[in-house]
Structure formats: structure tokens, C-alpha cells
Design a protein around this motif. Structure first.
Motif, PDB file in Angstrom:
ATOM      1  N   LEU A 153       0.816  -1.264  -0.061  1.00 51.40           N
ATOM      2  CA  LEU A 153       0.013   0.095   0.007  1.00 51.40           C
ATOM      3  C   LEU A 153       0.910   1.302   0.112  1.00 51.40           C
ATOM      4  O   LEU A 153       1.920   1.179   0.415  1.00 51.40           O
ATOM      5  N   SER A 154       0.252   2.330  -0.353  1.00 46.52           N
ATOM      6  CA  SER A 154       1.075   3.280  -0.865  1.00 46.52           C
ATOM      7  C   SER A 154       1.713   3.967   0.501  1.00 46.52           C
ATOM      8  O   SER A 154       0.873   4.364   1.388  1.00 46.52           O
ATOM      9  N   GLY A 155       2.789   4.806   0.347  1.00 42.70           N
ATOM     10  CA  GLY A 155       3.303   5.744   1.411  1.00 42.70           C
ATOM     11  C   GLY A 155       3.380   6.974   1.000  1.00 42.70           C
ATOM     12  O   GLY A 155       2.989   7.546  -0.184  1.00 42.70           O
ATOM     13  N   ARG A 156       3.869   7.985   1.968  1.00 49.15           N
ATOM     14  CA  ARG A 156       3.904   9.484   1.911  1.00 49.15           C
ATOM     15  C   ARG A 156       4.839  10.084   1.032  1.00 49.15           C
ATOM     16  O   ARG A 156       5.030  11.104   0.495  1.00 49.15           O
ATOM     17  N   ASP A 157       5.915   9.050   0.313  1.00 47.47           N
ATOM     18  CA  ASP A 157       6.889   9.619  -0.567  1.00 47.47           C
ATOM     19  C   ASP A 157       6.424   9.450  -1.957  1.00 47.47           C
ATOM     20  O   ASP A 157       7.212   9.576  -2.865  1.00 47.47           O
ATOM     21  N   CYS A 158       5.238   8.908  -2.018  1.00 55.92           N
ATOM     22  CA  CYS A 158       4.478   8.835  -3.527  1.00 55.92           C
ATOM     23  C   CYS A 158       4.365  10.218  -4.168  1.00 55.92           C
ATOM     24  O   CYS A 158       4.168  11.180  -3.410  1.00 55.92           O
ATOM     25  N   SER A 159       4.728  10.450  -5.476  1.00 57.04           N
ATOM     26  CA  SER A 159       4.816  11.582  -6.084  1.00 57.04           C
ATOM     27  C   SER A 159       3.367  12.451  -5.978  1.00 57.04           C
ATOM     28  O   SER A 159       3.169  13.421  -5.902  1.00 57.04           O
ATOM     29  N   VAL A 160       2.288  11.190  -5.877  1.00 57.73           N
ATOM     30  CA  VAL A 160       1.025  12.273  -6.050  1.00 57.73           C
ATOM     31  C   VAL A 160       0.655  12.785  -4.757  1.00 57.73           C
ATOM     32  O   VAL A 160       0.138  14.008  -4.536  1.00 57.73           O
ATOM     33  N   TYR A 161       1.071  12.073  -3.412  1.00 61.28           N
ATOM     34  CA  TYR A 161       0.814  12.782  -2.093  1.00 61.28           C
ATOM     35  C   TYR A 161       1.770  13.981  -2.157  1.00 61.28           C
ATOM     36  O   TYR A 161       1.255  14.990  -1.702  1.00 61.28           O
ATOM     37  N   GLN A 162       2.961  13.963  -2.713  1.00 62.08           N
ATOM     38  CA  GLN A 162       3.709  14.960  -2.427  1.00 62.08           C
ATOM     39  C   GLN A 162       3.385  16.078  -3.363  1.00 62.08           C
ATOM     40  O   GLN A 162       3.338  17.221  -2.749  1.00 62.08           O
ATOM     41  N   LYS A 163       2.912  15.856  -4.578  1.00 60.57           N
ATOM     42  CA  LYS A 163       2.212  17.125  -5.378  1.00 60.57           C
ATOM     43  C   LYS A 163       0.960  17.703  -4.776  1.00 60.57           C
ATOM     44  O   LYS A 163       0.752  18.822  -4.919  1.00 60.57           O
ATOM     45  N   ARG A 164       0.221  16.612  -4.129  1.00 60.28           N
ATOM     46  CA  ARG A 164      -1.136  17.179  -3.795  1.00 60.28           C
ATOM     47  C   ARG A 164      -1.525  17.231  -2.047  1.00 60.28           C
ATOM     48  O   ARG A 164      -2.624  17.315  -2.070  1.00 60.28           O
ATOM     49  N   LYS A 165      -0.451  17.166  -1.536  1.00 60.99           N
ATOM     50  CA  LYS A 165      -0.867  16.960   0.016  1.00 60.99           C
ATOM     51  C   LYS A 165      -1.522  18.272   0.630  1.00 60.99           C
ATOM     52  O   LYS A 165      -2.300  18.076   1.918  1.00 60.99           O
ATOM     53  N   ALA A 166      -1.660  19.374  -0.083  1.00 62.15           N
ATOM     54  CA  ALA A 166      -2.379  20.463   0.523  1.00 62.15           C
ATOM     55  C   ALA A 166      -3.917  20.151   0.484  1.00 62.15           C
ATOM     56  O   ALA A 166      -4.757  20.801   1.164  1.00 62.15           O
ATOM     57  N   GLU A 167      -4.250  19.145  -0.376  1.00 58.47           N
ATOM     58  CA  GLU A 167      -5.700  18.821  -0.462  1.00 58.47           C
ATOM     59  C   GLU A 167      -5.936  17.716   0.648  1.00 58.47           C
ATOM     60  O   GLU A 167      -7.278  17.385   0.499  1.00 58.47           O
ATOM     61  N   GLU A 168      -5.094  17.173   1.311  1.00 62.81           N
ATOM     62  CA  GLU A 168      -5.463  16.022   2.381  1.00 62.81           C
ATOM     63  C   GLU A 168      -6.628  16.578   3.405  1.00 62.81           C
ATOM     64  O   GLU A 168      -6.733  17.715   3.756  1.00 62.81           O
ATOM     65  N   LEU A 169      -7.382  15.666   3.766  1.00 64.17           N
ATOM     66  CA  LEU A 169      -8.484  15.858   4.438  1.00 64.17           C
ATOM     67  C   LEU A 169      -8.065  16.371   6.100  1.00 64.17           C
ATOM     68  O   LEU A 169      -7.232  15.555   6.470  1.00 64.17           O
ATOM     69  N   SER A 170      -8.528  17.405   6.509  1.00 64.50           N
ATOM     70  CA  SER A 170      -7.784  17.962   7.864  1.00 64.50           C
ATOM     71  C   SER A 170      -8.458  16.761   8.952  1.00 64.50           C
ATOM     72  O   SER A 170      -7.821  16.735   9.845  1.00 64.50           O
ATOM     73  N   GLU A 171      -9.535  16.339   8.598  1.00 59.32           N
ATOM     74  CA  GLU A 171     -10.046  15.376   9.763  1.00 59.32           C
ATOM     75  C   GLU A 171      -9.439  13.840   9.559  1.00 59.32           C
ATOM     76  O   GLU A 171      -9.537  12.864  10.266  1.00 59.32           O
ATOM     77  N   ASP A 172      -8.650  13.676   8.459  1.00 57.53           N
ATOM     78  CA  ASP A 172      -8.173  12.453   8.181  1.00 57.53           C
ATOM     79  C   ASP A 172      -6.887  12.667   7.447  1.00 57.53           C
ATOM     80  O   ASP A 172      -6.808  12.203   6.296  1.00 57.53           O
ATOM     81  N   PRO A 173      -5.900  12.702   8.148  1.00 54.93           N
ATOM     82  CA  PRO A 173      -4.483  13.141   7.329  1.00 54.93           C
ATOM     83  C   PRO A 173      -4.056  12.001   6.624  1.00 54.93           C
ATOM     84  O   PRO A 173      -4.003  11.150   6.983  1.00 54.93           O
ATOM     85  N   GLY A 174      -3.389  12.385   5.280  1.00 53.67           N
ATOM     86  CA  GLY A 174      -3.064  11.228   4.536  1.00 53.67           C
ATOM     87  C   GLY A 174      -3.979  10.969   3.752  1.00 53.67           C
ATOM     88  O   GLY A 174      -3.860  10.105   2.636  1.00 53.67           O
ATOM     89  N   THR A 175      -5.330  11.307   3.567  1.00 55.76           N
ATOM     90  CA  THR A 175      -6.177  11.036   2.551  1.00 55.76           C
ATOM     91  C   THR A 175      -6.774  12.252   1.878  1.00 55.76           C
ATOM     92  O   THR A 175      -6.779  13.479   2.122  1.00 55.76           O
ATOM     93  N   ILE A 176      -6.658  11.804   0.620  1.00 52.50           N
ATOM     94  CA  ILE A 176      -7.067  12.807  -0.372  1.00 52.50           C
ATOM     95  C   ILE A 176      -8.087  12.256  -1.193  1.00 52.50           C
ATOM     96  O   ILE A 176      -7.941  11.234  -1.531  1.00 52.50           O
ATOM     97  N   ASN A 177      -8.831  13.148  -1.713  1.00 45.42           N
ATOM     98  CA  ASN A 177     -10.214  12.754  -2.567  1.00 45.42           C
ATOM     99  C   ASN A 177      -9.622  12.988  -4.064  1.00 45.42           C
ATOM    100  O   ASN A 177      -9.604  14.025  -4.471  1.00 45.42           O
ATOM    101  N   LEU A 178      -8.923  12.144  -4.831  1.00 43.35           N
ATOM    102  CA  LEU A 178      -8.356  12.322  -5.931  1.00 43.35           C
ATOM    103  C   LEU A 178      -9.123  12.338  -7.145  1.00 43.35           C
ATOM    104  O   LEU A 178      -9.732  11.381  -7.853  1.00 43.35           O
TER     105      LEU A 178
END
Ligand SMILES: C[S@@+](CC[C@H](N)C(=O)[O-])C[C@H]1O[C@@H](n2cnc3c(N)ncnc32)[C@H](O)[C@@H]1O
Length: 245
Positions: A153-178
Motif C-alpha cells: 500500500l502507498s506511502g507518503r513519499d509517493c509523487s501524487v501525495y507529494q504534489k497534492r498534500k495540500a488537499e488532504e482532509l484535515s479530519e483524516d490526514p494522509g487521505t485525499i479525494n483524488l
């Protein structure tokens, strides 16, 4: 959550078929880790019943069944289940496939202590809380004592997370609705709910297991593939979870 996940994944598998983009080989990290498990514990696949979570088109499951494992699976997408049945029949491994269930891994219709192993690739990364926490509890519940859990399963060094981490849910850090705005659900950037795991979080979710080993696999995809995905450089960073109940 299930209705949304079902819609996203049905659309994804329809797009994968239309664009000839289905997974066509089993995940190497899974095959390798299972092979070490068999060797180190002197296990015979023919004595083992494994559950695959989110088996998709059954590309991993066919490898297991061909190797002699008895396999069951659960997936939220009926389109995936139809593709899986076709592949299982084409590869002639039906005799080793037991139940293929349509449902969510956050609430599984299996008895306690049923399986010798639970495996998954790229599935637990698509659950937000509380389903994510429930899914880990369910995995522990359906495993026999001593059973093995192997996940990719994916980790936080993935390019997608690195590019879009500003979109992560404040109530569930690490989760993004892509959602990417384009209508092809082939790449991660347009696959809806996605969670990027930290080590601390995995250690906490896996605390009920008697043994936990976490490894990281990171690689850059070829530049032309990165460009297809809209990136100059695209790093895939995945956790390999190996745990025993
Ligand atoms: C990225 S695909 C991976 C498919 C397969 N594991 C592979 O590696 O080829 C994610 C899979 O998980 C399934 N899935 C997503 N959320 C799920 C849920 N909550 N419960 C069960 N299956 C789910 C999808 O339908 C899909 O088959």
C-alpha cells in the motif's frame, strides 16, 4: 462509502478494459514475500486457504491458485468480479477458487479465524476512516491465530501525495479525494478516495498482531510513463506489510 467506491471502481475497470490497461502480471513484491513465507515456515500451499482483498481482475489470485493455494476473495466492484471469473476460467484454476464475494473489506461476511493468510495489493490505500480502521480489525478477526497478512500500500513519499498534500482532509490526514478532472479512471490521480500511510499509523493499526515487519519499496517509473500521468518524475513509494496474528 461502498456505493461511491463501487461506482469509481466499476468505471475504472471499464476504462481499463477499453484502454487495454488492466494489470497483467502479479505484483512482484507480493509474490516474493509470500514465497519467503512459504520457505521460512515450510508451508505447502495446498494446505492453505488465503483471502485476497480487492482482487480486481484476479491477476494475483490466479498466481496463488496456480501455485496450489485455495483462494477466496472480496471486492466491491461487480465489474471486477466478472473480469476475475473470466480470467480464472481462462487460466483453468477454478478448482482452487472458493468464494468470490461482492462486498466491502470494512465489514466482511466471513467467520472469525477462517483464513491462513490475507493478502492485498493497492486496496487498503483506497479507504478513508472509519472504514480503514474497521478493515484492519476485520483482517485480524478473519485470520487464524498464526495466520499471515501481507499488504502492498502507498506511502507518503509517493509523487501524487507529494504534489497534492495540500488537499488532504484535515479530519483524516494522509487521505485525499483524488479527482483530476479528466474522465479516465486509470491513474491514481483520478481514483477518488486515496490514503497515503505513515509508518506510525501502520504500527498503530497493526498493534493487535503478534509480529509486524514493515519494508519500503520505492522506484521511479520511466519518464514517458511519468509524462502520461502529468509528472516530470513519478516516484512510486509502497509499504510492504508482513504481519502474523
Ligand atoms: C487498484 S485496484 C487493485 C486490484 C488488484 N488488487 C491488483 O493489484 O491488480 C483496487 C481494488 O480494490 C477494490 N476495492 C476498493 N475499495 C474496496 C472496498 N472497500 N472493499 C472491497 N474492495 C475494494 C476495487 O474494486 C479494486 O478491485
Amino acid at each position: 462509502m461502498s456505493a461511491t467506491a463501487k461506482k469509481v471502481w466499476n468505471e475504472s475497470f471499464e476504462d481499463q478494459v477499453a484502454q487495454n490497461a488492466q494489470h497483467s502480471v502479479p505484483v512482484e513484491a507480493l509474490v516474493r514475500t509470500v514465497s519467503y513465507y512459504l520457505r521460512n515456515h515450510k508451508k505447502n500451499p495446498e494446505d492453505l486457504h488465503f483471502l485476497e482483498l480487492g482482487f480486481g481482475n484476479a491477476i494475483n489470485m490466479c498466481w496463488f491458485a496456480n501455485r496450489g493455494f485455495r483462494m477466496s476473495g472480496i471486492d466491491v466492484s461487480n465489474v471486477a468480479i466478472d473480469l476475475a471469473k473470466t480470467m480464472i476460467a481462462e487460466r483453468g484454476v477454478e478448482q482452487n477458487v472458493d468464494q468470490l464475494v461482492e462486498g466491502t473489506i470494512a465489514d466482511m461476511p466471513f467467520e472469525d479465524n477462517t483464513f491462513d493468510g490475507v493478502v492485498e495489493t493497492y486496496v487498503l490505500q483506497h479507504l478513508a476512516n472509519p472504514d480503514r480502521a474497521n478493515a484492519f480489525k476485520e483482517i485480524h478477526r478473519v485470520l487464524k491465530p498464526g495466520g499471515v497478512f501481507i499488504a502492498y500500500l502507498s506511502g507518503r513519499d509517493c509523487s501524487v501525495y507529494q504534489k497534492r498534500k495540500a488537499e488532504e482532509l484535515s479530519e483524516d490526514p494522509g487521505t485525499i479525494n483524488l479527482e483530476s478532472g479528466n474522465n479516465s479512471r486509470i491513474y491514481l490521480d483520478n481514483l477518488g478516495t486515496t490514503h497515503f500511510y505513515s509508518r506510525e499509523e501502520l504500527e498503530s493499526l497493526l498493534a493487535p498482531f503478534s509480529m509486524v515487519d514493515l519494508a519500503v519499496q520505492a522506484y521511479d517509473v520511466p519518464k514517458e510513463e511519468a509524462e502520461q500521468r502529468g509528472y516530470d518524475k513519478y516516484t512510486q513509494s509502497m509499504w510492504i506489510v508482513y504481519a502474523r496474528k
